[in-house]
Design an enzyme around this catalytic site. Structure first.
Site, PDB file in Angstrom:
ATOM      1  N   ASP A 175      -3.605 -18.100   0.862  1.00 12.04           N
ATOM      2  CA  ASP A 175      -4.494 -18.829   0.124  1.00 12.04           C
ATOM      3  C   ASP A 175      -5.130 -20.023   1.223  1.00 12.04           C
ATOM      4  OD1 ASP A 175      -2.038 -20.261   0.231  1.00 12.04           O
ATOM      5  OD2 ASP A 175      -2.122 -20.870  -1.765  1.00 12.04           O
TER       6      ASP A 175
ATOM      7  N   LYS B 274       2.907 -15.041   2.744  1.00 11.64           N
ATOM      8  CA  LYS B 274       2.950 -15.901   1.510  1.00 11.64           C
ATOM      9  C   LYS B 274       4.478 -16.261   1.323  1.00 11.64           C
ATOM     10  CE  LYS B 274       1.193 -18.067  -2.261  1.00 11.64           C
ATOM     11  NZ  LYS B 274       0.385 -19.115  -2.352  1.00 11.64           N
TER      12      LYS B 274
ATOM     13  N   ASP C  81      -6.540  -6.387   4.234  1.00 13.77           N
ATOM     14  CA  ASP C  81      -7.514  -5.966   3.280  1.00 13.77           C
ATOM     15  C   ASP C  81      -8.458  -6.901   2.830  1.00 13.77           C
ATOM     16  OD1 ASP C  81      -8.895  -3.665   2.208  1.00 13.77           O
ATOM     17  OD2 ASP C  81      -8.331  -4.262   0.212  1.00 13.77           O
TER      18      ASP C  81
ATOM     19  N   TYR D 289       0.760  -1.190  -0.099  1.00 14.99           N
ATOM     20  CA  TYR D 289      -0.037   0.029   0.100  1.00 14.99           C
ATOM     21  C   TYR D 289       0.719   1.226  -0.031  1.00 14.99           C
ATOM     22  CZ  TYR D 289      -4.743  -1.816   0.882  1.00 14.99           C
ATOM     23  OH  TYR D 289      -6.024  -2.297   0.481  1.00 14.99           O
TER      24      TYR D 289
ATOM     25  N   ASP E  78     -12.524  -8.378   4.616  1.00 13.66           N
ATOM     26  CA  ASP E  78     -13.883  -8.412   3.748  1.00 13.66           C
ATOM     27  C   ASP E  78     -14.440  -9.537   3.800  1.00 13.66           C
ATOM     28  OD1 ASP E  78     -13.568  -5.576   2.986  1.00 13.66           O
ATOM     29  OD2 ASP E  78     -14.679  -6.206   0.899  1.00 13.66           O
TER      30      ASP E  78
HETATM   31  C1  IPM Z   1     -10.469  -0.959   3.826  1.00 17.40           C
HETATM   32  C2  IPM Z   1     -10.774   0.004   2.540  1.00 17.40           C
HETATM   33  C3  IPM Z   1      -9.183   0.884   2.153  1.00 17.40           C
HETATM   34  C4  IPM Z   1      -8.335  -0.027   2.191  1.00 17.40           C
HETATM   35  C5  IPM Z   1      -9.567   1.607   0.838  1.00 17.40           C
HETATM   36  C6  IPM Z   1     -10.632   2.531   1.056  1.00 17.40           C
HETATM   37  C7  IPM Z   1      -8.240   2.430   0.620  1.00 17.40           C
HETATM   38  O1  IPM Z   1     -10.919  -0.937   1.628  1.00 17.40           O
HETATM   39  O2  IPM Z   1     -10.192   0.104   4.920  1.00 17.40           O
HETATM   40  O3  IPM Z   1     -10.289  -1.809   4.188  1.00 17.40           O
HETATM   41  O4  IPM Z   1      -7.993  -0.664   1.253  1.00 17.40           O
HETATM   42  O5  IPM Z   1      -7.600  -0.192   3.451  1.00 17.40           O
HETATM   43 MN    MN Z   2     -10.958  -3.151   2.221  1.00 15.71          MN
END
Ligand code: IPM
Ligand code: MN
Length: 357
Positions: free
Chosen positions: A225, A193, A249, A143, A253
């Site tokens: 993975d 990884k 990240d 990042y 999710d």
């Molecule tokens: C998160 C979001 C951010 C990230 C984006 C909006 C930059 O997806 O906080 O998970 O990738 O960290």
């Molecule tokens: Mn995110």
């Protein structure tokens, strides 16, 4: 008022404005019950700032955040700014705040409310045991590494991003993983990884060193993975999962959806400076301005803020209990609505939470 908390609040874009105003009402009420005042300092970031200030993260926002007790953020981004110069994309606001405030650690608790079990895409017997925290490294790795936007032409057109970790970055995030695990079930899973990436081999080496120094915590190690797979096959096995910025990240999710709805999950970004609290979901431009967005992820983020930054653990408990009760009583925004439940909008959801405080 016996005390006043200075909170920089950044509604941002899309549904950010709606969920933040709902959350402010909940916090104001919860604070007033314990005679604490909230001094909300509203600042711009993201697309809203690009439109007014020409940059996603104005210096004024950074300065205010540095001086505050905590920062509460809604969401940033939207299709309106998809074509802007990558250097000033709305997302740069979040990344910039993380970097400016030294927030190298993101805590994302993945927990399932009993009344939300049926909303998980996983089988009920798997979901029952889900209760873990993702500790995501937040100011390093790919990042923030060097990158080169596309250049050259024809088949040779190329772009690259560099994944790099220094020892101190891995050591400090491992330390937080260990401290978090000690307050929980004492289990740390480090995800990397290392079978392919040099940066991951350093990550793993330092994870193993950390394990050596902390005999009271049980460490194990997974390739990313396999971790992604284990999260849906046996999510109950995790307690604290520590990983890099990019892997965190992606896995968070996945974790969020396991818990029933991404709309419910809070997060805290902590480190050197003022901590930042935000829901995990994005700005949801498709439903903005309709008053139907789920405010609970933001309300629960505010609860984390009370616990970690404002020294008000009793207020945090109260807000969390009120949210749990709201869900138990069947109140649902559209994203989590099913037949037979009570459908409410953003503001009504906040009103119900307030009534249970
Ligand atoms: C998160 C979001 C951010 C990230 C984006 C909006 C930059 O997806 O906080 O998970 O990738 O960290
Ligand atoms: Mn995110």
């Amino acid at each position: 008022m016996s005390q006043v908390k200075n909170i920089v609040v950044i509604p941002g874009d899309g549904i950010g404005t709606e969920i933040i105003s709902a959350t402010r009402r909940v916090v104001d009420e919860a604070f007033s019950q314990v005679s604490v005042g909230a001094n909300w300092i509203e600042k711009r970031a993201g697309g809203a700032a690009i439109d007014v200030d020409g940059v996603p993260l104005p210096q004024d926002t950074i300065d205010a955040a540095k001086k505050a007790d905590a920062v509460l953020l809604g969401a940033v981004g939207g299709p309106k700014w998809d074509k802007v110069d990558p250097a000033i994309r709305p997302e740069k606001a979040i990344l910039g705040l993380r970097k400016e405030l030294g927030l190298f650690c993101n805590l994302r608790p993945i927990k399932i409310f009993p009344s939300m079990r049926a909303y998980s895409p996983l089988k009920a017997e798997l979901v029952d045991k889900v209760d873990f925290v993702i500790v995501r490294e937040l100011t390093g790795g790919i990042y923030f590494g060097q990158r080169q936007e596309a250049s050259g032409s024809g088949e040779q057109e190329a772009a690259w991003d560099k994944e790099e970790y220094a020892r101190y970055e891995v050591e400090r995030i491992m330390q937080i993983a260990v401290e978090t695990a000690k307050k929980r079930r004492g289990q740390v899973t480090s995800v990397d990884k290392a079978n392919v990436l040099a940066s991951s081999r350093l990550w793993r080496k330092i994870a193993e060193e950390t394990a050596q120094k902390n005999a009271d915590v049980n460490f194990d190690y997974l390739y990313v993975d396999n971790a992604a797979q284990q999260m849906v096959v046996k999510p109950g096995q995790f307690d604290v999962l520590v990983t890099t910025n990019l892997f965190g990240d992606i896995l968070s999710d996945e974790g969020a959806v396991i818990s029933g709805s991404i709309g419910l999950l809070p997060s805290a970004s902590i480190g050197q400076g003022t901590a930042l609290y935000e829901p995990i979901h994005g700005s949801a431009p498709d439903i903005m301005g309709q008053g139907i967005a789920n405010p609970l992820g933001t309300i629960l983020s505010a609860a984390m803020m009370c616990r970690y930054s404002l020294d008000l653990p009793q207020v945090a408990d109260k807000i969390e209990a009120a949210v749990e009760r709201t869900l138990e009583e069947g109140y649902r925004t559209g994203d989590i609505y099913t037949e037979g439940m009570k459908r409410v909008g953003t503001d009504q959801m906040a009103d119900v939470v307030i009534s249970y405080l």
